[in-house]
Design a protein around this motif. Structure first.
Motif, PDB file in Angstrom:
ATOM      1  N   ALA A  35       0.836  -1.203   0.000  1.00 23.47           N
ATOM      2  CA  ALA A  35       0.000   0.000   0.000  1.00 23.47           C
ATOM      3  C   ALA A  35       0.874   1.258   0.000  1.00 23.47           C
ATOM      4  CB  ALA A  35      -0.928   0.001   1.209  1.00 23.47           C
ATOM      5  N   ALA A  36       1.979   1.217   0.745  1.00 23.64           N
ATOM      6  CA  ALA A  36       2.884   2.358   0.794  1.00 23.64           C
ATOM      7  C   ALA A  36       3.537   2.612  -0.561  1.00 23.64           C
ATOM      8  CB  ALA A  36       3.956   2.131   1.855  1.00 23.64           C
ATOM      9  N   ALA A  37       3.949   1.535  -1.250  1.00 26.01           N
ATOM     10  CA  ALA A  37       4.586   1.689  -2.560  1.00 26.01           C
ATOM     11  C   ALA A  37       3.622   2.315  -3.566  1.00 26.01           C
ATOM     12  CB  ALA A  37       5.075   0.330  -3.064  1.00 26.01           C
ATOM     13  N   VAL A  38       2.356   1.896  -3.523  1.00 21.23           N
ATOM     14  CA  VAL A  38       1.353   2.495  -4.401  1.00 21.23           C
ATOM     15  C   VAL A  38       1.112   3.947  -4.008  1.00 21.23           C
ATOM     16  CG1 VAL A  38      -1.064   2.391  -5.119  1.00 21.23           C
ATOM     17  CG2 VAL A  38       0.267   0.283  -4.887  1.00 21.23           C
ATOM     18  N   TYR A  39       1.039   4.215  -2.704  1.00 22.61           N
ATOM     19  CA  TYR A  39       0.804   5.573  -2.214  1.00 22.61           C
ATOM     20  C   TYR A  39       1.879   6.541  -2.714  1.00 22.61           C
ATOM     21  CZ  TYR A  39       0.005   9.427   1.048  1.00 22.61           C
ATOM     22  OH  TYR A  39      -0.237  10.674   1.589  1.00 22.61           O
ATOM     23  N   VAL A  40       3.126   6.126  -2.646  1.00 21.78           N
ATOM     24  CA  VAL A  40       4.221   7.048  -2.924  1.00 21.78           C
ATOM     25  C   VAL A  40       4.584   7.114  -4.400  1.00 21.78           C
ATOM     26  CG1 VAL A  40       6.211   5.478  -2.674  1.00 21.78           C
ATOM     27  CG2 VAL A  40       6.413   7.851  -1.925  1.00 21.78           C
ATOM     28  N   SER A  41       4.278   6.047  -5.172  1.00 22.06           N
ATOM     29  CA  SER A  41       4.735   6.052  -6.565  1.00 22.06           C
ATOM     30  C   SER A  41       3.665   5.663  -7.572  1.00 22.06           C
ATOM     31  CB  SER A  41       5.937   5.099  -6.723  1.00 22.06           C
ATOM     32  OG  SER A  41       5.618   3.799  -6.273  1.00 22.06           O
ATOM     33  N   GLY A  42       2.416   5.512  -7.130  1.00 20.81           N
ATOM     34  CA  GLY A  42       1.342   5.262  -8.069  1.00 20.81           C
ATOM     35  C   GLY A  42       1.448   3.919  -8.752  1.00 20.81           C
ATOM     36  N   LEU A  43       1.287   3.928 -10.083  1.00 20.77           N
ATOM     37  CA  LEU A  43       1.263   2.685 -10.839  1.00 20.77           C
ATOM     38  C   LEU A  43       2.540   1.875 -10.663  1.00 20.77           C
ATOM     39  CD1 LEU A  43      -0.299   0.951 -12.889  1.00 20.77           C
ATOM     40  CD2 LEU A  43       0.790   2.265 -14.712  1.00 20.77           C
ATOM     41  N   ASP A  44       3.668   2.534 -10.480  1.00 22.63           N
ATOM     42  CA  ASP A  44       4.927   1.806 -10.301  1.00 22.63           C
ATOM     43  C   ASP A  44       4.915   0.949  -9.038  1.00 22.63           C
ATOM     44  OD1 ASP A  44       5.902   2.808 -12.610  1.00 22.63           O
ATOM     45  OD2 ASP A  44       7.670   3.743 -11.759  1.00 22.63           O
ATOM     46  N   GLY A  45       4.152   1.363  -8.036  1.00 20.44           N
ATOM     47  CA  GLY A  45       4.079   0.578  -6.811  1.00 20.44           C
ATOM     48  C   GLY A  45       3.352  -0.738  -6.994  1.00 20.44           C
ATOM     49  N   VAL A  46       2.551  -0.835  -8.059  1.00 22.77           N
ATOM     50  CA  VAL A  46       1.818  -2.068  -8.320  1.00 22.77           C
ATOM     51  C   VAL A  46       2.776  -3.207  -8.688  1.00 22.77           C
ATOM     52  CG1 VAL A  46      -0.004  -3.126  -9.739  1.00 22.77           C
ATOM     53  CG2 VAL A  46      -0.190  -0.734  -9.035  1.00 22.77           C
ATOM     54  N   TRP A  47       4.007  -2.874  -9.122  1.00 20.35           N
ATOM     55  CA  TRP A  47       4.960  -3.923  -9.472  1.00 20.35           C
ATOM     56  C   TRP A  47       5.262  -4.819  -8.263  1.00 20.35           C
ATOM     57  CZ3 TRP A  47       5.024  -4.817 -14.272  1.00 20.35           C
ATOM     58  CH2 TRP A  47       5.020  -3.802 -15.218  1.00 20.35           C
ATOM     59  N   TYR A  48       5.266  -4.244  -7.062  1.00 28.34           N
ATOM     60  CA  TYR A  48       5.485  -5.068  -5.874  1.00 28.34           C
ATOM     61  C   TYR A  48       4.360  -6.071  -5.693  1.00 28.34           C
ATOM     62  CZ  TYR A  48       9.530  -2.579  -4.019  1.00 28.34           C
ATOM     63  OH  TYR A  48      10.784  -2.071  -3.843  1.00 28.34           O
ATOM     64  N   ALA A  49       3.119  -5.584  -5.808  1.00 31.01           N
ATOM     65  CA  ALA A  49       1.971  -6.490  -5.671  1.00 31.01           C
ATOM     66  C   ALA A  49       2.008  -7.575  -6.738  1.00 31.01           C
ATOM     67  CB  ALA A  49       0.670  -5.694  -5.765  1.00 31.01           C
ATOM     68  N   THR A  50       2.351  -7.185  -7.973  1.00 31.96           N
ATOM     69  CA  THR A  50       2.408  -8.154  -9.071  1.00 31.96           C
ATOM     70  C   THR A  50       3.477  -9.209  -8.819  1.00 31.96           C
ATOM     71  OG1 THR A  50       1.715  -6.414 -10.605  1.00 31.96           O
ATOM     72  CG2 THR A  50       2.710  -8.399 -11.562  1.00 31.96           C
ATOM     73  N   GLY A  51       4.666  -8.766  -8.418  1.00 31.56           N
ATOM     74  CA  GLY A  51       5.769  -9.695  -8.190  1.00 31.56           C
ATOM     75  C   GLY A  51       5.504 -10.640  -7.037  1.00 31.56           C
ATOM     76  N   PHE A  52       4.983 -10.107  -5.931  1.00 34.38           N
ATOM     77  CA  PHE A  52       4.695 -10.955  -4.773  1.00 34.38           C
ATOM     78  C   PHE A  52       3.653 -12.024  -5.110  1.00 34.38           C
ATOM     79  CE2 PHE A  52       6.067  -7.324  -1.826  1.00 34.38           C
ATOM     80  CZ  PHE A  52       7.267  -7.949  -1.525  1.00 34.38           C
ATOM     81  N   ALA A  53       2.586 -11.623  -5.819  1.00 28.41           N
ATOM     82  CA  ALA A  53       1.526 -12.588  -6.142  1.00 28.41           C
ATOM     83  C   ALA A  53       1.977 -13.566  -7.218  1.00 28.41           C
ATOM     84  CB  ALA A  53       0.274 -11.837  -6.594  1.00 28.41           C
ATOM     85  N   ALA A  54       2.656 -13.070  -8.262  1.00 26.05           N
ATOM     86  CA  ALA A  54       3.071 -13.929  -9.379  1.00 26.05           C
ATOM     87  C   ALA A  54       4.169 -14.901  -8.986  1.00 26.05           C
ATOM     88  CB  ALA A  54       3.542 -13.067 -10.551  1.00 26.05           C
ATOM     89  N   GLY A  55       4.823 -14.675  -7.854  1.00 25.71           N
ATOM     90  CA  GLY A  55       5.885 -15.570  -7.429  1.00 25.71           C
ATOM     91  C   GLY A  55       5.423 -17.004  -7.248  1.00 25.71           C
ATOM     92  N   PHE A  56       4.129 -17.213  -7.017  1.00 22.13           N
ATOM     93  CA  PHE A  56       3.637 -18.573  -6.809  1.00 22.13           C
ATOM     94  C   PHE A  56       3.266 -19.278  -8.111  1.00 22.13           C
ATOM     95  CE2 PHE A  56       3.231 -16.961  -2.517  1.00 22.13           C
ATOM     96  CZ  PHE A  56       3.639 -18.052  -1.771  1.00 22.13           C
ATOM     97  N   VAL A  57       3.326 -18.574  -9.244  1.00 21.52           N
ATOM     98  CA  VAL A  57       3.056 -19.237 -10.527  1.00 21.52           C
ATOM     99  C   VAL A  57       4.149 -20.258 -10.860  1.00 21.52           C
ATOM    100  CG1 VAL A  57       2.775 -18.903 -12.998  1.00 21.52           C
ATOM    101  CG2 VAL A  57       1.656 -17.332 -11.397  1.00 21.52           C
ATOM    102  N   PRO A  58       5.453 -19.891 -10.833  1.00 14.07           N
ATOM    103  CA  PRO A  58       6.468 -20.935 -11.060  1.00 14.07           C
ATOM    104  C   PRO A  58       6.467 -22.013  -9.985  1.00 14.07           C
ATOM    105  CG  PRO A  58       7.507 -18.848 -10.444  1.00 14.07           C
ATOM    106  CD  PRO A  58       6.078 -18.556 -10.726  1.00 14.07           C
ATOM    107  N   VAL A  59       6.089 -21.656  -8.765  1.00 14.57           N
ATOM    108  CA  VAL A  59       5.985 -22.672  -7.715  1.00 14.57           C
ATOM    109  C   VAL A  59       4.908 -23.694  -8.081  1.00 14.57           C
ATOM    110  CG1 VAL A  59       5.392 -23.079  -5.297  1.00 14.57           C
ATOM    111  CG2 VAL A  59       6.824 -21.131  -5.909  1.00 14.57           C
ATOM    112  N   LEU A  60       3.779 -23.205  -8.579  1.00 15.82           N
ATOM    113  CA  LEU A  60       2.690 -24.100  -8.993  1.00 15.82           C
ATOM    114  C   LEU A  60       3.114 -24.984 -10.159  1.00 15.82           C
ATOM    115  CD1 LEU A  60      -0.310 -25.000  -9.043  1.00 15.82           C
ATOM    116  CD2 LEU A  60      -0.754 -23.034 -10.528  1.00 15.82           C
ATOM    117  N   LEU A  61       3.782 -24.392 -11.144  1.00 10.37           N
ATOM    118  CA  LEU A  61       4.100 -25.112 -12.368  1.00 10.37           C
ATOM    119  C   LEU A  61       5.278 -26.069 -12.225  1.00 10.37           C
ATOM    120  CD1 LEU A  61       3.687 -22.224 -14.983  1.00 10.37           C
ATOM    121  CD2 LEU A  61       2.045 -24.013 -14.419  1.00 10.37           C
ATOM    122  N   PHE A  62       6.276 -25.674 -11.438  1.00  7.78           N
ATOM    123  CA  PHE A  62       7.547 -26.399 -11.480  1.00  7.78           C
ATOM    124  C   PHE A  62       8.005 -27.018 -10.155  1.00  7.78           C
ATOM    125  CE2 PHE A  62       7.987 -22.889 -14.646  1.00  7.78           C
ATOM    126  CZ  PHE A  62       7.846 -23.678 -15.777  1.00  7.78           C
TER     127      PHE A  62
END
Length: 561
Positions: free
Chosen positions: A63-90
């Motif tokens: 929430a802080a990253a989005v607050y301070v940098s807008g759309l760029d802060g969403v990269w943290y949310a994307t990376g944290f959530a997407a990290g489980f995709v390779p875990v699921l697949l591999f």
């Protein structure tokens, strides 16, 4: 207010210990202490993994990253959530199918090498320590914010660090994996409930996400900075268009193209190498259950981080509006913008729920810290107690001795992390705490993704992986990641600086190339076919192999069926 906060905290901490006592292992078994007997259900394990994974950096930091940098802060949310995709697949199903105690145990047995095991233990402990320290710091600062008082002459910060560390260490020592699993599952549900409550009251006030983004993007993005002791707003420059201002709804305000890519790669690959998260897959009853657990985790993570992004955006809009008629916000803001962006969810809680709302969100942050510390301490215990004590220090250890070795490892790791957190306090943590937490957590992901994840995935999916290759890959990945991060301050804010701070995109491929090159020149384990079947064979395959062995044994001894 202090009395009420202490009462709520006391009830929470006592509940954690009671659950640990009720669900503690009934026998002195390493399987029970480290893996809860491998009988953890899919949804329960998914909630526990989320409790492990969603630390204070997730609860407050996204929430802080989005607050301070807008759309760029969403990269943290994307990376944290997407990290489980390779875990699921591999990773999830083969890892559980192989069925060991920890990442070092898996690598040591898969590659039939104690050198691999000890190298992995070293890397795992570095990852755990770099993850533990910011959690301990976060617990101290959360106590400061919520309670504001210390005990026995200690400062609130020191009190918070010591109380949280002692309580969670006792939970892990007494409850083992079973007690910790249930408390982490409940703690995650509490975290999610706090975010849902905050989202409901914010939306109920009339907040509309698309309209808020459009409104915030009308003017250049500006954040508070301190110049000559005075706070003032500074317009953020765009990293994508030199000389242009950054806007909330446009990319490029905080990260350039290279920085965005390196951050995502670091978070995605790092997830697959986090020891406290991967260890949880060994508690599933089957490989299929491990895979389904990951599906649930992806769903929970998507919901959690979507709420975090929305709340960061809401805070950017609503705090500025509330600052005009709430005097207490004057000490926290500059022209309606928070000086410390990590306060965004906490301030929203106070705006819409008063002191009670602040307490609810602050306790959620503390719960996030406690849950993550518990998972990290268990991973440390499994690594030291099982992979070092049982395998090298006392090969004739009884189950009870092995469990106690793990318990002592928990206490040592907890004391070390608390001590380092207290040593950090003399610095200007009021201003530096957000960057310290975010940076140290990123280092943990970078180290895990550079040194562990490449070797981990290669060992699962490439038959020719050898022990010598794995040791070389982990060593090169770890040293490269540490060296690049250490060089980052000398470069400053630039595309190269972003690359050095999130070095997995360089270190992981290098570790993979070294592992493959060395493996091709050395010999794999002699029983690689058996190990491969254990990793990837279906239940029917394994039954057929067992029947074949029994048949051969019967023929060899002259027996007839």
């Amino acid at each position: 207010m202090i009395a009420a906060s202490l009462a709520v905290l006391a009830a929470l901490l006592v509940s954690v210990l009671v659950v640990g006592l009720v669900l503690r292992p009934r026998g002195a078994s390493t399987l029970e202490f480290y893996l809860a007997g491998r009988r953890v259900g899919v949804v329960t394990n998914a909630c526990a993994i989320c409790g492990d994974y969603f630390s204070a950096a997730s609860f407050l930091g996204v929430a802080a990253a989005v607050y301070v940098s807008g759309l760029d802060g969403v990269w943290y949310a994307t990376g944290f959530a997407a990290g489980f995709v390779p875990v699921l697949l591999f990773v999830a199903a083969p890892l559980r199918r192989f069925g060991e105690f920890s990442i070092p145990d898996f690598l040591g047995r898969r590659l039939d090498s104690e050198r691999v095991r000890l190298t992995a233990v070293t890397v795992v402990q570095l990852v755990i320590l770099s993850y533990l320290v910011p959690q301990a710091v976060g617990s101290g600062l959360t106590w400061e914010l919520l309670v504001g008082a210390g005990f026995a002459g200690l400062s609130p910060y020191v009190t918070g660090v010591l109380v949280s560390t002692v309580v969670i260490a006792l939970l892990v020592v007494v409850g083992g994996m079973r007690g910790t699993t249930w408390t982490q599952a409940v703690q995650f549900l509490l975290l999610l409930a706090v975010f849902i409550w905050l989202a409901v009251v914010v939306i109920g006030s009339g907040f509309d996400y698309p309209s808020a983004v459009d409104k915030l993007t009308d003017e250049p993005l500006a954040n508070p900075v301190q110049v000559d002791g005075q706070w003032q707003l500074r317009t953020e420059p765009s990293r994508l268009e030199s000389g242009e201002s950054a806007f909330f709804g446009h990319p490029g305000g905080r990260y350039g193209p290279l920085g965005q890519i390196t951050l995502i790669v670091t978070l995605v690959l790092g997830t697959a190498g986090l020891p406290h998260v991967m260890n949880r897959y060994f508690t599933s009853p089957t490989g299929t259950a491990a895979r389904m657990t990951t599906v649930w985790v992806l769903g929970f993570a998507g919901a959690f981080y979507a709420l975090a992004v929305m709340l960061g955006t809401a805070a950017r809009t609503l705090v500025a509006d509330a600052a005009t008629d709430r005097p207490w916000l004057a000490a926290l803001t500059v022209d309606g913008v928070l000086r410390v962006p990590e306060y965004a969810p906490l301030v929203l809680g106070r705006i819409y729920g008063g002191e009670a709302g602040l307490a609810i969100v602050a306790i959620g942050a503390l719960v996030a810290v406690l849950s993550t510390i518990a998972g990290l301490l268990l991973a440390s215990a499994a690594s030291w107690g099982h992979d070092v004590y049982e395998r090298h220090i006392n090969r004739d250890a009884t189950q009870r001795q092995a469990v106690w070795a793990g318990r002592w490892a928990v206490l040592v790791a907890a004391a070390l992390s608390a001590g380092l957190a207290l040593l950090l306090r003399p610095y200007s943590l009021t201003a530096l705490f957000p960057s310290i937490v975010a940076t140290m957590v990123t280092w943990a992901f970078a180290l895990a993704g550079s040194a562990l994840a490449p070797v981990f995935i290669l060992s699962i999916w490439w038959r020719r992986t050898t022990a010598t290759g794995a040791v070389a890959g982990m060593t090169v990945g770890a040293l490269t990641a540490v060296a690049l991060v250490a060089a980052a301050p000398s470069v400053g804010e630039s595309d190269l600086g972003e690359l050095l701070l999130t070095p997995t995109i360089v270190a992981a491929p290098l570790a993979s190339v070294v592992t493959v090159a060395v493996s091709l020149r050395t010999n794999p384990p002699s029983d690689v076919d058996r190990l491969w079947l254990r990793l990837h064979g279906t239940a029917g395959d394994r039954r057929a192999v067992r029947l074949a062995k029994l048949t051969i044994a019967g023929v060899g001894t002259g027996k007839r069926r």
